[in-house]
Design a protein around this motif. Structure first.
Motif, PDB file in Angstrom:
ATOM      1  N   ASP A  79       0.865  -1.174   0.000  1.00  0.00           N
ATOM      2  CA  ASP A  79       0.000   0.000   0.000  1.00  0.00           C
ATOM      3  C   ASP A  79       0.909   1.232   0.000  1.00  0.00           C
ATOM      4  N   PHE A  80       1.167   1.742  -1.177  1.00  0.00           N
ATOM      5  CA  PHE A  80       2.108   2.854  -1.323  1.00  0.00           C
ATOM      6  C   PHE A  80       1.571   4.159  -0.745  1.00  0.00           C
ATOM      7  N   THR A  81       0.253   4.274  -0.564  1.00  0.00           N
ATOM      8  CA  THR A  81      -0.295   5.508  -0.001  1.00  0.00           C
ATOM      9  C   THR A  81       0.205   5.731   1.418  1.00  0.00           C
ATOM     10  N   LYS A  82       0.519   4.645   2.118  1.00  0.00           N
ATOM     11  CA  LYS A  82       1.018   4.760   3.490  1.00  0.00           C
ATOM     12  C   LYS A  82       2.503   5.089   3.544  1.00  0.00           C
ATOM     13  N   LEU A  88       8.720   2.681  -7.312  1.00  0.00           N
ATOM     14  CA  LEU A  88       8.507   3.680  -6.270  1.00  0.00           C
ATOM     15  C   LEU A  88       8.103   5.016  -6.871  1.00  0.00           C
ATOM     16  N   LYS A  89       8.771   5.420  -7.933  1.00  0.00           N
ATOM     17  CA  LYS A  89       8.422   6.681  -8.614  1.00  0.00           C
ATOM     18  C   LYS A  89       7.002   6.629  -9.169  1.00  0.00           C
ATOM     19  N   LYS A  90       6.640   5.508  -9.758  1.00  0.00           N
ATOM     20  CA  LYS A  90       5.297   5.329 -10.329  1.00  0.00           C
ATOM     21  C   LYS A  90       4.217   5.532  -9.273  1.00  0.00           C
ATOM     22  N   HIS A  91       4.553   5.221  -8.035  1.00  0.00           N
ATOM     23  CA  HIS A  91       3.582   5.333  -6.942  1.00  0.00           C
ATOM     24  C   HIS A  91       3.765   6.593  -6.108  1.00  0.00           C
TER      25      HIS A  91
END
Length: 80
Positions: A16-19, A48-51
């Protein structure tokens, strides 16, 4: 700070990249690494950049080692 870190194929699907938007990432990898391919770090950085994260990739002309000048750069990054 991953030094010569690998990449797991399903990692993007279970994270969950939002966290992690606040997370600062400094990636270090030798372009001649014969233990973990350099491309594994570049792939992780792109994901990581994509998110929405802003990882910093430090590459060096070397193998699965960490040269002193790269350790110093990582130390300076931490101090910032």
């Amino acid at each position: 700070i991953p030094f010569g870190g690998g990449y797991i194929d399903y990692w993007e699907d279970v994270t969950d990249f939002t966290k992690a938007q606040y997370l600062q990432v400094f990636v270090v990898h030798g372009t001649k690494d014969n233990v973990v391919k350099f491309e594994e770090s570049t792939k992780a950085v792109e994901i990581l950049k994509k998110h929405g994260l802003k990882p910093e990739l430090t590459e060096f002309n070397g193998a699965h080692t960490v040269p002193g000048e790269i350790l110093q750069k990582a130390y300076n990054w931490i101090r910032q």
